[in-house]
Design a protein around this motif. Structure first.
Motif, PDB file in Angstrom:
ATOM      1  N   SER A 264       0.826  -1.214   0.000  1.00  0.00           N
ATOM      2  CA  SER A 264       0.000   0.000   0.000  1.00  0.00           C
ATOM      3  C   SER A 264       0.859   1.262   0.000  1.00  0.00           C
ATOM      4  CB  SER A 264      -0.949   0.001   1.205  1.00  0.00           C
ATOM      5  OG  SER A 264      -0.219   0.028   2.417  1.00  0.00           O
ATOM      6  N   LYS A 265       2.029   1.207   0.674  1.00  0.00           N
ATOM      7  CA  LYS A 265       2.927   2.363   0.697  1.00  0.00           C
ATOM      8  C   LYS A 265       3.613   2.555  -0.652  1.00  0.00           C
ATOM      9  CE  LYS A 265       3.978   2.918   5.600  1.00  0.00           C
ATOM     10  NZ  LYS A 265       5.050   2.997   6.628  1.00  0.00           N
ATOM     11  N   ILE A 266       4.025   1.456  -1.250  1.00  0.00           N
ATOM     12  CA  ILE A 266       4.698   1.526  -2.552  1.00  0.00           C
ATOM     13  C   ILE A 266       3.792   2.126  -3.619  1.00  0.00           C
ATOM     14  CG2 ILE A 266       5.639   0.138  -4.467  1.00  0.00           C
ATOM     15  CD1 ILE A 266       6.660  -1.837  -2.313  1.00  0.00           C
ATOM     16  N   HIS A 267       2.525   1.731  -3.605  1.00  0.00           N
ATOM     17  CA  HIS A 267       1.589   2.137  -4.664  1.00  0.00           C
ATOM     18  C   HIS A 267       0.611   3.230  -4.225  1.00  0.00           C
ATOM     19  CE1 HIS A 267       2.906  -0.993  -7.432  1.00  0.00           C
ATOM     20  NE2 HIS A 267       2.925  -1.834  -6.401  1.00  0.00           N
ATOM     21  N   ASN A 268       0.854   3.814  -3.037  1.00  0.00           N
ATOM     22  CA  ASN A 268       0.010   4.909  -2.538  1.00  0.00           C
ATOM     23  C   ASN A 268      -1.475   4.513  -2.546  1.00  0.00           C
ATOM     24  OD1 ASN A 268      -0.509   7.464  -1.509  1.00  0.00           O
ATOM     25  ND2 ASN A 268      -0.754   8.375  -3.527  1.00  0.00           N
ATOM     26  N   LEU A 269      -1.763   3.394  -1.899  1.00  0.00           N
ATOM     27  CA  LEU A 269      -3.120   2.830  -1.862  1.00  0.00           C
ATOM     28  C   LEU A 269      -3.547   2.679  -0.409  1.00  0.00           C
ATOM     29  CD1 LEU A 269      -5.187   1.601  -3.991  1.00  0.00           C
ATOM     30  CD2 LEU A 269      -4.241  -0.620  -3.371  1.00  0.00           C
ATOM     31  N   ARG A 270      -4.840   2.834  -0.147  1.00  0.00           N
ATOM     32  CA  ARG A 270      -5.328   2.672   1.222  1.00  0.00           C
ATOM     33  C   ARG A 270      -5.130   1.231   1.681  1.00  0.00           C
ATOM     34  NH1 ARG A 270     -10.339   2.975   2.314  1.00  0.00           N
ATOM     35  NH2 ARG A 270     -11.192   3.088   0.195  1.00  0.00           N
ATOM     36  N   LYS A 271      -4.513   1.071   2.847  1.00  0.00           N
ATOM     37  CA  LYS A 271      -4.188  -0.264   3.362  1.00  0.00           C
ATOM     38  C   LYS A 271      -5.434  -1.114   3.586  1.00  0.00           C
ATOM     39  CE  LYS A 271      -2.905  -0.911   7.651  1.00  0.00           C
ATOM     40  NZ  LYS A 271      -2.148  -0.876   8.925  1.00  0.00           N
ATOM     41  N   ASN A 272      -6.471  -0.514   4.197  1.00  0.00           N
ATOM     42  CA  ASN A 272      -7.695  -1.273   4.483  1.00  0.00           C
ATOM     43  C   ASN A 272      -8.391  -1.748   3.212  1.00  0.00           C
ATOM     44  OD1 ASN A 272      -7.306  -0.938   7.188  1.00  0.00           O
ATOM     45  ND2 ASN A 272      -8.732   0.773   7.405  1.00  0.00           N
ATOM     46  N   PHE A 273      -8.371  -0.882   2.189  1.00  0.00           N
ATOM     47  CA  PHE A 273      -8.993  -1.247   0.918  1.00  0.00           C
ATOM     48  C   PHE A 273      -8.267  -2.437   0.291  1.00  0.00           C
ATOM     49  CE2 PHE A 273      -9.045  -0.611  -3.782  1.00  0.00           C
ATOM     50  CZ  PHE A 273     -10.378  -0.917  -3.994  1.00  0.00           C
ATOM     51  N   LEU A 274      -6.932  -2.385   0.289  1.00  0.00           N
ATOM     52  CA  LEU A 274      -6.138  -3.480  -0.285  1.00  0.00           C
ATOM     53  C   LEU A 274      -6.322  -4.766   0.516  1.00  0.00           C
ATOM     54  CD1 LEU A 274      -4.010  -4.538  -2.259  1.00  0.00           C
ATOM     55  CD2 LEU A 274      -2.244  -3.649  -0.726  1.00  0.00           C
ATOM     56  N   TYR A 275      -6.346  -4.640   1.839  1.00  0.00           N
ATOM     57  CA  TYR A 275      -6.473  -5.818   2.699  1.00  0.00           C
ATOM     58  C   TYR A 275      -7.814  -6.533   2.458  1.00  0.00           C
ATOM     59  CZ  TYR A 275      -6.235  -8.752   6.861  1.00  0.00           C
ATOM     60  OH  TYR A 275      -6.189  -9.836   7.710  1.00  0.00           O
ATOM     61  N   LYS A 276      -8.903  -5.763   2.372  1.00  0.00           N
ATOM     62  CA  LYS A 276     -10.219  -6.354   2.110  1.00  0.00           C
ATOM     63  C   LYS A 276     -10.266  -7.023   0.734  1.00  0.00           C
ATOM     64  CE  LYS A 276     -12.887  -3.216   5.051  1.00  0.00           C
ATOM     65  NZ  LYS A 276     -13.893  -2.105   5.079  1.00  0.00           N
ATOM     66  N   TYR A 277      -9.604  -6.404  -0.218  1.00  0.00           N
ATOM     67  CA  TYR A 277      -9.559  -6.971  -1.579  1.00  0.00           C
ATOM     68  C   TYR A 277      -8.800  -8.294  -1.583  1.00  0.00           C
ATOM     69  CZ  TYR A 277      -9.124  -7.089  -6.663  1.00  0.00           C
ATOM     70  OH  TYR A 277      -9.208  -7.449  -7.993  1.00  0.00           O
ATOM     71  N   ILE A 278      -7.661  -8.333  -0.859  1.00  0.00           N
ATOM     72  CA  ILE A 278      -6.852  -9.544  -0.758  1.00  0.00           C
ATOM     73  C   ILE A 278      -7.639 -10.691  -0.117  1.00  0.00           C
ATOM     74  CG2 ILE A 278      -4.820 -10.553   0.367  1.00  0.00           C
ATOM     75  CD1 ILE A 278      -4.138  -8.693  -1.962  1.00  0.00           C
ATOM     76  N   LEU A 279      -8.393 -10.343   0.942  1.00  0.00           N
ATOM     77  CA  LEU A 279      -9.200 -11.360   1.633  1.00  0.00           C
ATOM     78  C   LEU A 279     -10.306 -11.883   0.720  1.00  0.00           C
ATOM     79  CD1 LEU A 279      -9.649  -9.815   5.210  1.00  0.00           C
ATOM     80  CD2 LEU A 279      -8.243 -11.774   4.567  1.00  0.00           C
ATOM     81  N   LYS A 280     -10.921 -10.984  -0.003  1.00  0.00           N
ATOM     82  CA  LYS A 280     -12.021 -11.359  -0.905  1.00  0.00           C
ATOM     83  C   LYS A 280     -11.533 -12.293  -1.999  1.00  0.00           C
ATOM     84  CE  LYS A 280     -15.815  -9.426  -3.594  1.00  0.00           C
ATOM     85  NZ  LYS A 280     -16.477  -8.188  -4.116  1.00  0.00           N
ATOM     86  N   LYS A 281     -10.332 -12.009  -2.518  1.00  0.00           N
ATOM     87  CA  LYS A 281      -9.754 -12.827  -3.606  1.00  0.00           C
ATOM     88  C   LYS A 281      -9.043 -14.072  -3.082  1.00  0.00           C
ATOM     89  CE  LYS A 281     -11.030 -10.147  -6.969  1.00  0.00           C
ATOM     90  NZ  LYS A 281     -11.975 -10.613  -8.021  1.00  0.00           N
ATOM     91  N   LYS A 282      -9.050 -14.197  -1.741  1.00  0.00           N
ATOM     92  CA  LYS A 282      -8.431 -15.363  -1.082  1.00  0.00           C
ATOM     93  C   LYS A 282      -6.973 -15.529  -1.468  1.00  0.00           C
ATOM     94  CE  LYS A 282     -12.847 -17.800  -0.734  1.00  0.00           C
ATOM     95  NZ  LYS A 282     -13.616 -19.020  -1.068  1.00  0.00           N
ATOM     96  N   MET A 283      -6.249 -14.384  -1.396  1.00  0.00           N
ATOM     97  CA  MET A 283      -4.838 -14.383  -1.761  1.00  0.00           C
ATOM     98  C   MET A 283      -3.929 -14.521  -0.550  1.00  0.00           C
ATOM     99  SD  MET A 283      -4.821 -11.414  -4.687  1.00  0.00           S
ATOM    100  CE  MET A 283      -3.068 -11.590  -4.995  1.00  0.00           C
ATOM    101  N   THR A 284      -4.554 -14.741   0.610  1.00  0.00           N
ATOM    102  CA  THR A 284      -3.757 -14.846   1.838  1.00  0.00           C
ATOM    103  C   THR A 284      -3.185 -16.228   1.989  1.00  0.00           C
ATOM    104  OG1 THR A 284      -5.785 -15.365   3.071  1.00  0.00           O
ATOM    105  CG2 THR A 284      -5.058 -13.058   3.012  1.00  0.00           C
TER     106      THR A 284
END
Length: 284
Positions: A264-284
């Motif tokens: 999120s820091k590298i790409h200037n993206l909201r951490k919570n938004f990215l985290y929810k997206y990762i969980l939804k896509k089951k990338m964990t």
């Protein structure tokens, strides 16, 4: 028409200019000349119009303070086969103006009602706002008390349709500051004041920038104000492939939380938004 009311007069709902005196239709002038009575929200304002067009119809007052009492009087006059025109202080009657009670009475008694179209600040504002005008909601004036303002903005913060609001010059800055808390600083908004008049102003920008623009020059906020606010965009943002690739590489060496934080820091993206997206896509 019900036989009982066949000898009643006609109730005309007549639109008048909202600023520019030329914004009145030939039909409106004709009706105002020929009715028996004009029921006006502002006798002073309607007299200006009548004087310009040399109209000498009888005028009575119909405002928010006497609406109930005067509606009964208007109904009595209609029962005497007199034609009556309702006019507001400016623009189209009944939009935040008196007239609803008598119109409702006429519907109940099956008395003829004739709308005479014309100027309307809300419609003039939305069509010139640069914001979607196909689906919108009109909410009238923003309340005076802060608690009521917050209640309104909380309700409207999730509204998908374009929002139309009225506000006064002395309260506009305060209302916009509260609005930011519910709508966000980047919500698109169009500020319009003095529509059809000499100082007509149309400014389309972001909510935060509008406050800065108004603060820069106090004259900018003076006059009759309409706000057109873009509805909430519920379309879900897609995360670019390169962002997901960064996360995947980091995930090989780090835990999910740290990988999300660095990505999120590298790409200037909201951490919570990215985290929810990762969980939804089951990338964990």
């Amino acid at each position: 028409m019900n036989k009982k009311y066949k000898n009643f007069g006609v109730l005309y709902i007549v639109s008048t200019p909202i600023g520019n005196m030329k914004d009145i239709t030939y039909r409106s002038i004709e009706i105002l000349k020929n009715v028996n009575i004009i029921a006006a929200e502002s006798i002073k304002n309607i007299k200006k119009i009548l004087n310009v067009y040399k109209i000498k119809s009888n005028i009575i007052s119909l405002n928010k303070n006497n609406e109930k009492k005067m509606s009964n009087k208007i109904f009595l006059e209609l029962s005497k086969n007199k034609n009556i025109a309702i006019v507001s202080k400016a623009g189209t009657p009944l939009i935040n103006d008196p007239g609803y009670i008598i119109v409702k009475m006429c519907h109940k008694k099956n008395i003829k009602i004739v709308p005479i179209p014309g100027a309307c600040s809300a419609i003039s504002a939305i069509v010139s706002s640069g914001i979607n005008s196909n689906n919108f909601c009109y909410e009238g004036f923003i309340p005076k008390k802060e608690k009521q303002i917050k209640k309104m903005f909380k309700k409207l913060s999730t509204e998908k349709r374009t929002i139309i609001l009225f506000e006064t010059s002395n309260r506009i800055i305060k209302s916009l500051k509260i609005m930011i808390k519910f709508f966000g600083k980047n919500r698109s908004i169009t500020f319009l004041k003095e529509i059809t008049k000499f100082w007509e102003t149309i400014k389309k920008t972001k909510l935060k920038k509008l406050i800065e623009w108004l603060k820069f020059d106090k004259i900018r906020k003076k006059g009759e104000i309409v706000l057109i606010i873009k509805g909430k965009n519920n379309k879900k943002k897609k995360i670019k492939e390169k962002i997901l690739n960064t996360f995947s590489i980091l995930k090989k060496y780090l835990n999910t939380n740290l990988s999300v934080k660095i990505t999120s820091k590298i790409h200037n993206l909201r951490k919570n938004f990215l985290y929810k997206y990762i969980l939804k896509k089951k990338m964990t």
